[in-house]
Scaffold this active site. Structure first.
Site, PDB file in Angstrom:
ATOM      1  N   SER A 336       0.844  -1.174   0.000  1.00  0.00           N
ATOM      2  CA  SER A 336       0.000   0.000   0.000  1.00  0.00           C
ATOM      3  C   SER A 336       0.888   1.235   0.000  1.00  0.00           C
ATOM      4  O   SER A 336       2.072   1.168  -0.314  1.00  0.00           O
ATOM      5  CB  SER A 336      -0.941  -0.034   1.209  1.00  0.00           C
ATOM      6  N   CYS A 337       0.325   2.380   0.406  1.00  0.00           N
ATOM      7  CA  CYS A 337       1.031   3.640   0.221  1.00  0.00           C
ATOM      8  C   CYS A 337       2.017   3.916   1.350  1.00  0.00           C
ATOM      9  O   CYS A 337       2.139   3.168   2.311  1.00  0.00           O
ATOM     10  CB  CYS A 337       0.020   4.771   0.135  1.00  0.00           C
ATOM     11  N   GLU A 338       2.703   5.041   1.224  1.00  0.00           N
ATOM     12  CA  GLU A 338       3.712   5.431   2.206  1.00  0.00           C
ATOM     13  C   GLU A 338       3.134   5.512   3.609  1.00  0.00           C
ATOM     14  O   GLU A 338       3.777   5.115   4.583  1.00  0.00           O
ATOM     15  CB  GLU A 338       4.302   6.784   1.801  1.00  0.00           C
ATOM     16  N   ARG A 340       0.736   3.790   4.842  1.00  0.00           N
ATOM     17  CA  ARG A 340       0.556   2.440   5.378  1.00  0.00           C
ATOM     18  C   ARG A 340       1.860   1.972   6.033  1.00  0.00           C
ATOM     19  O   ARG A 340       1.853   1.327   7.082  1.00  0.00           O
ATOM     20  CB  ARG A 340       0.140   1.479   4.265  1.00  0.00           C
TER      21      ARG A 340
END
Length: 545
Positions: A336-338, A340
């Site tokens: 997932s993204c940063e 996360r």
């Protein structure tokens, strides 16, 4: 019911000759198919089940987990359920028109035959499908996740649940709702979708669309956020993420990822230690997590962050149990993204502190243990608040909501495990008023609930067992005496009062409630006694930060 012989070698009498004649074409084709078995296939078992299904006129045929490379062309015509999952099938034969449920997950299918007109459930996840045939109007549920599908055919109006995660979809299908009362939940996570069609707004507000980990365009996200934030919005709830779904799946060796956090003069020794852990479960994803952690705003902007991570890694190298727990916590963070990754770092620091408390770090520092317990309690309440906030949003990345409350209240609530910065607070949907309300709620619940919570906290119990063995043993004896003498009657009284005597489910629930109340009373008394001895100069410390 007609008598059945498992190997279906039918006796030579008129009764069985009649049966054999009735099914002669089926039996002949199946016997021929059985003789063509490849090594490892259990076609003999499959034929046994086929014949049993036919003679008994059964509506279910289960041929799953038999390592079959193909199916016979003529399946029993009366079946409504066919399960051929977990085989080696590359195609399916013509399907009976009566079929309502088809399970063919975890095979090697590249295409599907024409689907029966009455089909209600299609479960073909984990195959190699590149497209789908026309979907029957009767279809209610469909799982096509983990395939190679680029586009979808028109979706039936009746379709309630669709799982299309991890395909190569570049666009969403058209949604037409009108007055259709169907509540839908559709999953399109981890595809290649960049735009959201306006027709998505045709869905009712009880519906949910999941589009996390897709490369949504820079225009799509703010446009959807503005639209779904409008007071007049009555469309579906949309779950997204700030990730583009394009994470690099190549991981460098674990030792390399770890040593990058250490000064050059220590890297050789650290590398030698961590080489021994290369093959532990989740080691590859932990390596990727460390690399992504180095690219977060906290790593770039927070003084001493690298030293903090290095010290944590040293503790992991010395404890197999802590390392196993931490590898598991980090397992999904690279998908997932940063933010996360940042939230996972918060959770890893919690894991470390709780582990240290359980292992005895705070045995001689009760004040520090109380402070740690207070922080864990506050984080637990913030998770409850974030969960409630998610339910109110129409366009939501859950990770951003959870992280927002922790990050933005880290200083006011003295959250040592929370990162102080996050990248995408602006899309969290968490407002300044939400934060003020959350802080007030945490402090109110802490005042009223923390003492009872702490008395039941596992790390505190571990400390008591080690340092107050006699008092702990007395408390346990008191608990078991209650179980023997009072528990049955208290449960019976509770069931009688609610008019649920004889209800097994109610009895289990009542039993759990009585047990918790008893433990609460006994452990609270023990906690008060021990803290009065250890902290006589500050008897109110349990109640105030």
């Amino acid at each position: 019911m007609l008598p059945i012989n498992n190997n279906f070698s039918l006796p030579q009498n008129s009764f069985y000759n009649t049966i054999s004649g009735t099914y002669a074409d089926y039996f002949s084709a199946w016997d021929k198919w059985e003789k063509q078995a490849l090594p490892g296939e259990e076609r003999d078992e499959a034929v046994s089940r086929l014949k049993e299904c036919l003679i008994n006129n059964s509506d279910e045929l289960r041929l799953d987990r038999l390592n079959l490379s193909s199916l016979p062309d003529n399946l029993p015509a009366q079946i409504t359920l066919l399960n051929v999952s977990y085989n080696q099938l590359t195609n399916l034969p013509e399907l009976p028109v009566t079929l309502k449920k088809l399970y063919s997950a975890s095979n090697k299918l590249s295409e599907l035959p024409v689907l029966p007109p009455a089909l209600e459930s299609l479960q073909v996840q984990h195959n190699e499908l590149e497209n789908l045939p026309a979907l029957p109007d009767s279809l209610l549920t469909m799982n096509i996740s983990y395939n190679e599908i680029v586009s979808l055919p028109s979706l039936p109006q009746a379709l309630k649940n669709l799982r299309a995660t991890r395909n190569f979809l570049t666009e969403l299908p058209a949604f037409s709702e009108g007055n259709n009362p169907v509540v839908r939940e559709y999953f399109f996570d981890r595809n290649q979708i960049s735009h959201i069609p306006e027709s998505i707004l045709n869905l009712r507000n009880e519906c949910s669309i999941h589009i996390s980990d897709n490369p949504l365009s820079s225009h799509a996200l703010p446009a959807l956020q503005r639209l779904t934030s409008s007071p007049d919005y009555h469309g579906p709830r949309i779950y997204f993420s700030m990730s583009d779904g394009q994470q690099n799946t190549l991981h460098r060796p674990l030792a390399d990822a770890v040593t990058a956090w250490f000064p050059e003069n220590k890297q050789s020794d650290v590398s030698q230690i961590w080489h021994a852990f290369e093959h532990e479960e989740h080691a590859n994803t932990f390596s990727a997590f460390l690399d992504r952690l180095s690219d977060t705003v906290s790593a770039r902007n927070t003084s001493g962050f690298r030293e903090q991570v290095a010290a944590w890694l040293e503790k992991l190298s010395a404890s197999a149990e802590l390392r196993q727990q931490s590898f598991a916590v980090a397992a999904d963070a690279t998908e997932s993204c940063e933010d996360r990754v940042a939230l996972t770092w918060n959770n890893l620091r919690k894991t470390l502190l709780v582990h240290q408390a359980s292992e005895g770090l705070f045995d001689n520092d009760t004040g520090a243990l109380l402070s740690l317990g207070r922080e864990m309690f506050r984080l637990e309440i913030l998770e409850d608040i974030a969960r409630d906030k998610v339910r109110t949003l129409h366009f939501v990345d859950e990770i951003e909501v959870y992280l927002a409350f922790q990050t933005m209240l880290a200083e006011k609530l003295q959250l040592s495990t929370a990162v102080k910065e996050m990248r995408f607070y602006g899309v969290s949907g968490v407002t300044a008023n939400d934060l003020r309300t959350a802080e007030a709620m945490v402090r109110s619940r802490e005042e009223n609930e923390f003492t009872d919570w702490f008395s039941l906290w596992g790390p505190w119990h571990a400390v008591l067992k080690r340092t107050e063995a006699d008092r702990w043993a007395q408390a346990e004896e008191q608990k078991y005496e209650m179980l023997e003498n009072e528990y049955p009657q208290r449960v019976a009284d509770r069931l009688k009062a609610s008019g649920l005597s004889g209800d097994a489910d109610a009895e289990r629930e009542a039993g759990a409630q009585v047990m918790r109340e008893t433990e609460q009373q006994i452990y609270r008394q023990l906690t008060d006694e021990v803290l009065a001895l250890r902290l006589p100069e500050n008897g109110s410390q349990l109640h105030h930060s």
